[in-house]
Design a protein around this motif. Structure first.
Motif, PDB file in Angstrom:
ATOM      1  N   ARG A  39       3.623  -1.709 -15.931  1.00 39.44           N
ATOM      2  CA  ARG A  39       3.452  -2.650 -14.821  1.00 39.44           C
ATOM      3  C   ARG A  39       4.365  -3.849 -15.050  1.00 39.44           C
ATOM      4  O   ARG A  39       4.329  -4.428 -16.123  1.00 39.44           O
ATOM      5  CB  ARG A  39       1.995  -3.113 -14.737  1.00 39.44           C
ATOM      6  N   PRO A  40       5.187  -4.199 -14.082  1.00 41.28           N
ATOM      7  CA  PRO A  40       5.302  -3.601 -12.762  1.00 41.28           C
ATOM      8  C   PRO A  40       6.254  -2.401 -12.754  1.00 41.28           C
ATOM      9  O   PRO A  40       7.135  -2.291 -13.602  1.00 41.28           O
ATOM     10  CB  PRO A  40       5.867  -4.741 -11.921  1.00 41.28           C
ATOM     11  N   ALA A  41       6.071  -1.524 -11.778  1.00 41.64           N
ATOM     12  CA  ALA A  41       6.996  -0.425 -11.507  1.00 41.64           C
ATOM     13  C   ALA A  41       7.214  -0.390 -10.008  1.00 41.64           C
ATOM     14  O   ALA A  41       6.404  -0.896  -9.238  1.00 41.64           O
ATOM     15  CB  ALA A  41       6.410   0.902 -12.004  1.00 41.64           C
ATOM     16  N   GLU A  42       8.332   0.205  -9.594  1.00 39.01           N
ATOM     17  CA  GLU A  42       8.637   0.226  -8.165  1.00 39.01           C
ATOM     18  C   GLU A  42       9.456   1.460  -7.832  1.00 39.01           C
ATOM     19  O   GLU A  42      10.345   1.852  -8.594  1.00 39.01           O
ATOM     20  CB  GLU A  42       9.393  -1.037  -7.767  1.00 39.01           C
ATOM     21  N   LEU A  43       9.142   2.089  -6.729  1.00 34.55           N
ATOM     22  CA  LEU A  43       9.903   3.228  -6.231  1.00 34.55           C
ATOM     23  C   LEU A  43      10.941   2.717  -5.251  1.00 34.55           C
ATOM     24  O   LEU A  43      10.603   2.070  -4.254  1.00 34.55           O
ATOM     25  CB  LEU A  43       8.985   4.235  -5.532  1.00 34.55           C
ATOM     26  N   GLY A  44      12.202   3.030  -5.542  1.00 32.46           N
ATOM     27  CA  GLY A  44      13.270   2.571  -4.669  1.00 32.46           C
ATOM     28  C   GLY A  44      13.979   3.731  -3.993  1.00 32.46           C
ATOM     29  O   GLY A  44      14.372   4.700  -4.641  1.00 32.46           O
ATOM     30  N   GLY A  45      14.150   3.643  -2.678  1.00 34.96           N
ATOM     31  CA  GLY A  45      14.859   4.697  -1.959  1.00 34.96           C
ATOM     32  C   GLY A  45      14.131   6.013  -2.063  1.00 34.96           C
ATOM     33  O   GLY A  45      12.906   6.085  -2.005  1.00 34.96           O
ATOM     34  N   GLU A  46      14.904   7.093  -2.233  1.00 35.91           N
ATOM     35  CA  GLU A  46      14.325   8.438  -2.324  1.00 35.91           C
ATOM     36  C   GLU A  46      14.221   8.926  -3.759  1.00 35.91           C
ATOM     37  O   GLU A  46      13.807  10.060  -3.999  1.00 35.91           O
ATOM     38  CB  GLU A  46      15.172   9.418  -1.503  1.00 35.91           C
ATOM     39  N   GLU A  47      14.597   8.092  -4.730  1.00 37.15           N
ATOM     40  CA  GLU A  47      14.576   8.512  -6.127  1.00 37.15           C
ATOM     41  C   GLU A  47      13.167   8.369  -6.709  1.00 37.15           C
ATOM     42  O   GLU A  47      12.510   7.349  -6.527  1.00 37.15           O
ATOM     43  CB  GLU A  47      15.557   7.663  -6.945  1.00 37.15           C
ATOM     44  N   PRO A  48      12.684   9.395  -7.442  1.00 41.54           N
ATOM     45  CA  PRO A  48      11.371   9.285  -8.096  1.00 41.54           C
ATOM     46  C   PRO A  48      11.484   8.500  -9.396  1.00 41.54           C
ATOM     47  O   PRO A  48      12.585   8.154  -9.849  1.00 41.54           O
ATOM     48  CB  PRO A  48      11.016  10.747  -8.365  1.00 41.54           C
ATOM     49  N   ASP A  49      10.359   8.218  -9.992  1.00 44.78           N
ATOM     50  CA  ASP A  49      10.310   7.656 -11.347  1.00 44.78           C
ATOM     51  C   ASP A  49       9.820   8.749 -12.281  1.00 44.78           C
ATOM     52  O   ASP A  49       8.826   9.426 -11.989  1.00 44.78           O
ATOM     53  CB  ASP A  49       9.360   6.457 -11.412  1.00 44.78           C
ATOM     54  N   MET A  50      10.510   8.925 -13.419  1.00 44.40           N
ATOM     55  CA  MET A  50      10.128   9.931 -14.402  1.00 44.40           C
ATOM     56  C   MET A  50       9.742   9.245 -15.703  1.00 44.40           C
ATOM     57  O   MET A  50      10.444   8.339 -16.180  1.00 44.40           O
ATOM     58  CB  MET A  50      11.278  10.908 -14.648  1.00 44.40           C
ATOM     59  N   PHE A  51       8.628   9.673 -16.290  1.00 40.68           N
ATOM     60  CA  PHE A  51       8.126   9.118 -17.540  1.00 40.68           C
ATOM     61  C   PHE A  51       7.830  10.259 -18.505  1.00 40.68           C
ATOM     62  O   PHE A  51       7.385  11.329 -18.096  1.00 40.68           O
ATOM     63  CB  PHE A  51       6.856   8.307 -17.308  1.00 40.68           C
TER      64      PHE A  51
END
Length: 279
Positions: A194-206
């Motif tokens: 935290r914080p995290a944010e999704l930008g555009g069409e790209e996912p977040d990978m962890f």
């Protein structure tokens, strides 16, 4: 005076009564023949929140919520109705709020600060039509609002539970983490991003590690639409569990020791929070 709610398969008639003898009439739907049915009669003292509590200024006071503690309340809402409750935190904590009950309820749950500004809102994350919010909070006063679905909602009785646990230390999201080749490496649960944010069409990978077999629970809290899945780190096409929907999302998977990928896609309206815990 009575009320009727339910679905095509079952119906509920609720009515206040005084001691005496009563009759019940059951009629079938002329458009659909019913081969058999079960009839249950339950007598109970209905839960009623203190009214009026339809505005912030009329909120029912629930008191102070201690870390590792719990507050409970119950009430009854009908279309167009809202129930306000107030509670306070003496210290920062991870707070979980959820609704439930015996009725076929479809609740909306909203959490606000002391000025009525919205912090979080949820519809169905509690299972069925019930709601659940999980969010880190600082010390202070807060309000929660319980209401039925604003579109086609029915009346129902509910209970609401507020729980607090020690606050996790969170780390901010690190970019780039947009594909399975460049995930943000997190270590072992418990984990908070935290914080995290999704930008555009790209996912977040962890990427995270599991050192002992057990159930791992992933929760994303925020406003927007989220799609989650857990995959094997070195075989990302092997998806072990997945979910998606509006608002806060929870995903659980039984995992063996190893390395795993978590995909967070969709879109967020501002920041979101990620928590990974092992039960």
């Amino acid at each position: 005076m009575s009320s009727l709610s339910g679905s095509r398969r079952w119906s509920v008639v609720r009515a206040p009564v005084v001691p005496g003898r009563y009759g019940i009439e059951v009629r079938g739907d002329e458009a659909q023949q019913v081969a058999f049915y079960n009839l249950s009669v339950r007598c109970f003292a209905p839960c009623r929140d203190r009214e009026p509590n339809d505005r912030l200024e009329e909120a029912v006071e629930l008191g102070a919520l201690a870390v590792a503690g719990q507050l409970q309340a119950c009430g009854y809402v009908e279309p167009g109705d809202r129930d306000y409750f107030k509670f306070s935190l003496a210290e920062a904590a991870e707070v979980v709020i959820y609704t439930g009950g015996d009725d076929d309820g479809n609740s909306y749950l909203t959490l606000t600060d002391s000025h009525g500004r919205r912090i979080a809102r949820d519809d169905d994350s509690g299972g069925g039509g019930w709601s659940k919010i999980s969010v880190p909070l600082e010390r202070g006063d807060y309000y929660l609002v319980v209401e039925p679905d604003p579109i086609g909602g029915v009346e129902f009785e509910y209970r609401v539970v507020i729980e607090a646990t020690p606050r996790l230390s969170c780390i901010p999201e690190r970019e780039p983490n947009d594909d399975f080749m460049t995930p943000m490496r997190l270590g072992t649960p418990p984990i908070c991003v935290r914080p995290a944010e999704l930008g555009g069409e790209e996912p977040d990978m962890f990427q995270f590690q599991v050192t002992s077999p057990g159930v791992v629970a992933v929760q994303v809290t925020g406003e927007g639409y989220f799609s989650l899945y857990i995959a094997v780190a070195d075989q990302p096409w092997i998806i072990l569990a997945e979910t998606e929907g509006d608002g806060a999302q929870t995903l659980e998977a039984e995992l063996e020791p190893g390395s795993y990928l978590l995909h967070v896609g969709g879109f967020s309206l501002g920041e979101y929070m990620l928590v990974i815990e092992q039960k």
